[in-house]
Design an enzyme around this catalytic site. Structure first.
Site, PDB file in Angstrom:
ATOM      1  CG  HIS A 113      43.496  34.746  39.198  1.00 26.55           C
ATOM      2  ND1 HIS A 113      42.103  35.255  38.753  1.00 26.55           N
ATOM      3  CD2 HIS A 113      43.021  33.658  39.899  1.00 26.55           C
ATOM      4  CE1 HIS A 113      41.254  34.302  39.289  1.00 26.55           C
ATOM      5  NE2 HIS A 113      41.949  33.488  39.866  1.00 26.55           N
ATOM      6  CB  CYS A 129      42.033  31.738  42.986  1.00 25.41           C
ATOM      7  SG  CYS A 129      43.077  30.257  42.319  1.00 25.41           S
TER       8      CYS A 129
END
Length: 403
Positions: A113, A129
């Site tokens: 992301h 992440c």
């Protein structure tokens, strides 16, 4: 960073995945794939086996590491909301959202992301992440389709080979999973058929310095012999050009002998040091000239090594003998030329003197053989000389009658 999904969204994604055209691919990429390496904090985009681009990323911190393994992109979202892992209201898309404006999920609660903290890219800071610069993640989002393979590795040693160079990267042990050895680096090089391209001391120094980036250890240059491009490449290391000697020997039709014990190459009476890189024997450009004569010119800007050998041509017929460079001037083997012209001569090898028609000849000794600069050929042997630089020939006309 954890990203909680409700069941309805997951079901919707699985349903959409079977629709025709859902996984439309970027037409410029063949079988796109993503490789994320944690120690180097990089994301590599591949088209098939070809590396297209490398992006810097941030990864999970020590207490919440990014998982290693093989995954695939199964969900993509523009302007995602963020569900704080410790609970609380959903943070909508915007400058306060740590996910940025793109989300590509490869494992439940784990994704690639954007970020609202670009200064953290390259660090070990997330909840697991993979963060990217916003412009990078938006670019990647448009390139990779659903189903794109995502491989996450923990390689502290990265050997990268492309058409122009070889580089080695030694990266930090971000999750404290163990040291690396010189033997491991050598095995990685051997996997690319590059064993012996650097010595053990150089490898140990790379490990000790841990540069945390790719370090170029060799560059590849094209080889042109008399304007003919070879399939083989020269290797440039520390401003030394190494030439694959068998390729040149086969082209100029000279027999050579490789002595494994002394690590040397012999051609006729000339013997020079050699080195094995991968399974190829190389000699330096300087030593190549000693073996075969000719002239080596390295054109760094063009990434080309030119090797030019001048052939001796007498009255339109090629004669034996190799021209050499005597400083800035081309010189020819004077005894060979004298024999071809029919001259009788007295050669004193002990004193390095040559008489032709009782006249001393201003020879130059090259590799213990007498040579005569072509600028002296007419005065000494009455042979007219034309240096054809385009054809790489030294054209002699004898007898020569001035017009």
């Amino acid at each position: 960073m954890f990203y909680v999904r409700v069941v309805l969204v997951v079901v919707l994604v699985l349903f959409l995945a079977i629709l025709p055209g859902y996984a439309s691919r970027n037409p410029d990429l063949l079988s796109p794939a993503v490789v994320i390496n944690l120690p180097s904090r990089t994301l590599e985009l591949y088209s098939g086996n070809v590396l297209v681009k490398t992006y810097p990323v941030a990864i999970g911190k020590f207490s919440t590491p990014t998982p290693v393994g093989s995954f695939s992109i199964y969900n993509k979202e523009v302007d995602p909301g963020w569900y704080p892992p410790k609970g609380g209201p959903v943070v909508p898309s915007g400058p306060d959202n740590p996910l940025g404006y793109r989300w590509m999920e490869f494992l439940p609660m784990y994704g690639i992301h954007g970020t609202n903290a670009p200064w953290a890219i390259g660090e070990v800071v997330s909840n697991g992440c993979v963060r990217m610069q916003e412009e990078d993640v938006e670019e990647l989002f448009e390139i990779i389709p659903y189903g794109t393979p995502v491989t996450i590795t923990y390689d502290r040693v990265k050997v990268r080979v492309d058409e122009s160079q070889v580089s080695i990267g030694i990266y930090p042990d971000v999750y404290d999973r163990g040291s690396i050895s010189a033997e491991e680096v050598k095995q990685r090089l051997a996997a690319h058929n590059l064993q012996g391209i650097v010595d053990d001391a150089y490898i140990r120094r790379l490990i000790e310095e841990e540069a945390d980036q790719q370090v170029t250890i060799a560059r590849f240059f094209q080889i042109k012999v008399n304007d003919k491009t070879l399939a083989e490449h020269a290797i440039i290391q520390d401003d030394t050009s190494y030439i694959p000697v068998w390729a040149i020997a086969n082209l100029v039709k000279v027999n050579i002998i490789w002595n494994e014990q002394t690590q040397s190459v012999k051609a006729g009476s000339h013997e020079v040091p050699g080195t094995v890189k991968g399974n190829v024997i190389y000699v330096s450009a300087q030593n190549l000239q000693q073996l075969f004569g000719g002239q080596v010119l390295v054109k760094a800007e063009d990434k080309v090594v030119e090797y030019n050998m001048y052939r001796l041509v007498l009255n339109n017929k090629v004669i034996a003998g190799e021209a050499r460079m005597a400083g800035e001037v081309v010189a020819v083997p004077v005894l060979t030329v004298a024999d071809s012209l029919g001259y009788k001569y007295i050669w004193d090898g002990a004193n390095k003197t040559l008489l032709i028609q009782n006249k001393p000849i201003p020879i130059v000794m090259l590799d213990n053989q007498p040579y005569l600069p072509i600028t002296q050929l007419y005065d000494c042997l009455q042979a007219y000389v034309f240096l054809n630089q385009q054809a790489y020939t030294i054209e002699l006309t004898y007898p020569f009658t001035p017009q």
